[in-house]
Design a protein around this motif. Sequence first.
Motif, PDB file in Angstrom:
ATOM      1  N   VAL A  87       0.831  -1.206   0.000  1.00  0.00           N
ATOM      2  CA  VAL A  87       0.000   0.000   0.000  1.00  0.00           C
ATOM      3  C   VAL A  87       0.867   1.258   0.000  1.00  0.00           C
ATOM      4  N   LEU A  88       1.904   1.242   0.839  1.00  0.00           N
ATOM      5  CA  LEU A  88       2.798   2.395   0.914  1.00  0.00           C
ATOM      6  C   LEU A  88       3.517   2.618  -0.413  1.00  0.00           C
ATOM      7  N   MET A  89       3.930   1.525  -1.046  1.00  0.00           N
ATOM      8  CA  MET A  89       4.613   1.652  -2.326  1.00  0.00           C
ATOM      9  C   MET A  89       3.695   2.250  -3.393  1.00  0.00           C
ATOM     10  N   GLU A  90       2.421   1.893  -3.373  1.00  0.00           N
ATOM     11  CA  GLU A  90       1.464   2.451  -4.330  1.00  0.00           C
ATOM     12  C   GLU A  90       1.302   3.947  -4.122  1.00  0.00           C
ATOM     13  N   LYS A  91       1.214   4.346  -2.839  1.00  0.00           N
ATOM     14  CA  LYS A  91       1.092   5.772  -2.551  1.00  0.00           C
ATOM     15  C   LYS A  91       2.339   6.528  -2.994  1.00  0.00           C
ATOM     16  N   LEU A  92       3.494   5.930  -2.803  1.00  0.00           N
ATOM     17  CA  LEU A  92       4.720   6.569  -3.241  1.00  0.00           C
ATOM     18  C   LEU A  92       4.771   6.688  -4.763  1.00  0.00           C
ATOM     19  N   ARG A  93       4.242   5.683  -5.445  1.00  0.00           N
ATOM     20  CA  ARG A  93       4.206   5.746  -6.909  1.00  0.00           C
ATOM     21  C   ARG A  93       3.347   6.911  -7.387  1.00  0.00           C
ATOM     22  N   VAL A  94       2.198   7.103  -6.731  1.00  0.00           N
ATOM     23  CA  VAL A  94       1.315   8.214  -7.085  1.00  0.00           C
ATOM     24  C   VAL A  94       2.004   9.546  -6.839  1.00  0.00           C
ATOM     25  N   LEU A  95       2.715   9.646  -5.710  1.00  0.00           N
ATOM     26  CA  LEU A  95       3.438  10.885  -5.412  1.00  0.00           C
ATOM     27  C   LEU A  95       4.515  11.160  -6.452  1.00  0.00           C
ATOM     28  N   GLU A  96       5.219  10.122  -6.868  1.00  0.00           N
ATOM     29  CA  GLU A  96       6.254  10.304  -7.882  1.00  0.00           C
ATOM     30  C   GLU A  96       5.671  10.813  -9.188  1.00  0.00           C
ATOM     31  N   GLU A  97       4.492  10.312  -9.567  1.00  0.00           N
ATOM     32  CA  GLU A  97       3.845  10.776 -10.791  1.00  0.00           C
ATOM     33  C   GLU A  97       3.478  12.255 -10.680  1.00  0.00           C
ATOM     34  N   LYS A  98       2.955  12.655  -9.514  1.00  0.00           N
ATOM     35  CA  LYS A  98       2.587  14.059  -9.319  1.00  0.00           C
ATOM     36  C   LYS A  98       3.819  14.955  -9.360  1.00  0.00           C
ATOM     37  N   PHE A  99       4.904  14.508  -8.731  1.00  0.00           N
ATOM     38  CA  PHE A  99       6.136  15.287  -8.745  1.00  0.00           C
ATOM     39  C   PHE A  99       6.652  15.445 -10.167  1.00  0.00           C
ATOM     40  N   ALA A 100       6.567  14.367 -10.955  1.00  0.00           N
ATOM     41  CA  ALA A 100       7.047  14.414 -12.333  1.00  0.00           C
ATOM     42  C   ALA A 100       6.247  15.411 -13.163  1.00  0.00           C
ATOM     43  N   LYS A 101       4.914  15.425 -12.968  1.00  0.00           N
ATOM     44  CA  LYS A 101       4.063  16.362 -13.698  1.00  0.00           C
ATOM     45  C   LYS A 101       4.372  17.805 -13.303  1.00  0.00           C
ATOM     46  N   LEU A 102       4.537  18.033 -11.994  1.00  0.00           N
ATOM     47  CA  LEU A 102       4.827  19.381 -11.516  1.00  0.00           C
ATOM     48  C   LEU A 102       6.176  19.868 -12.031  1.00  0.00           C
ATOM     49  N   GLU A 103       7.155  18.968 -12.059  1.00  0.00           N
ATOM     50  CA  GLU A 103       8.469  19.341 -12.568  1.00  0.00           C
ATOM     51  C   GLU A 103       8.404  19.688 -14.046  1.00  0.00           C
ATOM     52  N   ASN A 104       7.583  18.958 -14.796  1.00  0.00           N
ATOM     53  CA  ASN A 104       7.421  19.233 -16.222  1.00  0.00           C
ATOM     54  C   ASN A 104       6.781  20.598 -16.450  1.00  0.00           C
ATOM     55  N   VAL A 105       5.766  20.944 -15.626  1.00  0.00           N
ATOM     56  CA  VAL A 105       5.123  22.257 -15.724  1.00  0.00           C
ATOM     57  C   VAL A 105       6.127  23.369 -15.443  1.00  0.00           C
ATOM     58  N   CYS A 106       6.959  23.181 -14.426  1.00  0.00           N
ATOM     59  CA  CYS A 106       7.963  24.189 -14.094  1.00  0.00           C
ATOM     60  C   CYS A 106       8.963  24.372 -15.232  1.00  0.00           C
ATOM     61  N   LYS A 107       9.375  23.268 -15.855  1.00  0.00           N
ATOM     62  CA  LYS A 107      10.317  23.362 -16.972  1.00  0.00           C
ATOM     63  C   LYS A 107       9.706  24.124 -18.140  1.00  0.00           C
ATOM     64  N   GLN A 108       8.430  23.810 -18.460  1.00  0.00           N
ATOM     65  CA  GLN A 108       7.768  24.490 -19.568  1.00  0.00           C
ATOM     66  C   GLN A 108       7.609  25.977 -19.281  1.00  0.00           C
ATOM     67  N   SER A 109       7.276  26.320 -18.027  1.00  0.00           N
ATOM     68  CA  SER A 109       7.121  27.730 -17.658  1.00  0.00           C
ATOM     69  C   SER A 109       8.442  28.473 -17.776  1.00  0.00           C
ATOM     70  N   THR A 110       9.518  27.813 -17.344  1.00  0.00           N
ATOM     71  CA  THR A 110      10.841  28.432 -17.442  1.00  0.00           C
ATOM     72  C   THR A 110      11.236  28.671 -18.894  1.00  0.00           C
ATOM     73  N   MET A 111      10.971  27.674 -19.763  1.00  0.00           N
ATOM     74  CA  MET A 111      11.284  27.825 -21.192  1.00  0.00           C
ATOM     75  C   MET A 111      10.484  28.956 -21.814  1.00  0.00           C
ATOM     76  N   LEU A 112       9.194  29.063 -21.441  1.00  0.00           N
ATOM     77  CA  LEU A 112       8.355  30.130 -21.987  1.00  0.00           C
ATOM     78  C   LEU A 112       8.868  31.499 -21.588  1.00  0.00           C
ATOM     79  N   ILE A 113       9.227  31.646 -20.321  1.00  0.00           N
ATOM     80  CA  ILE A 113       9.729  32.935 -19.828  1.00  0.00           C
ATOM     81  C   ILE A 113      11.042  33.300 -20.521  1.00  0.00           C
ATOM     82  N   GLU A 114      11.915  32.308 -20.702  1.00  0.00           N
ATOM     83  CA  GLU A 114      13.184  32.570 -21.372  1.00  0.00           C
ATOM     84  C   GLU A 114      12.962  33.012 -22.810  1.00  0.00           C
TER      85      GLU A 114
END
Length: 246
Positions: free
Chosen positions: A55-82
Amino acid sequence: MKCDHIVDKTIFVPTTMFIKTKMVFIRTLSVCVFLVATRIQLSSSTKADADINQVLMEKLRVLEEKFAKLENVCKQSTMLIEEMRKSGNPKRMLLPNSDTTQTVAFSAYLSKPFDGSTFGTLREIVYDKLESNIGHAYNNYTGTFVAPISGVYAFTWSIYVAGKPDSNGNQGELVVELVVNAKVVGITHADTESLNDDDSATGFVIKSLRAGDSVLTRSSNVFRPEGHIMSANGRARWTFSGWLIA
């Protein structure tokens, strides 16, 4: 009227720093998640509660997916601003870019006075002398403005009446309406009841128009115009102006 929605380039510095700080934070969390996951995997070999670990591993997997999406949004925002900063023309992201390539503006006045008692009601007022007519949307032979493009327009008009009796002995009084497509959207009233006591009134309206909409001023049918209506006598002018603002 042209409005360039331009802001100082310095606004991108704190924004970029903020996004980069968030990305560092996200990477740190990802490392923490990895370490916790590794610890759980090692613990599972020595404990019997494999179901809890799953159960804990599943929750960690979900968190990793959310972190990956958030990191991708930040990268796209940085590229747009640049990209916006390198283009040398950064614009506000909260305001839509309006088409300001066409300038529309006019200003006209009435060149001579008239007797109110002979003017009548619901009669269009023709401001025959042009001060400006950018876009050629105002007709100084009919007194009508026709919007060449859709947008938000501002209109203002001024009227003056003199404390001088007309042929019927009445002092100056007049009600003037601003009319858009046969609908009254503004009204002014000037009145004087004493000899040599002049009066004036000015109206102002902001209105959204579609291309082809017509705008004019006319005498109201609330009552018949009276007295001496003065304009271009060296003391006052009847004026009608309008311009595109957005």
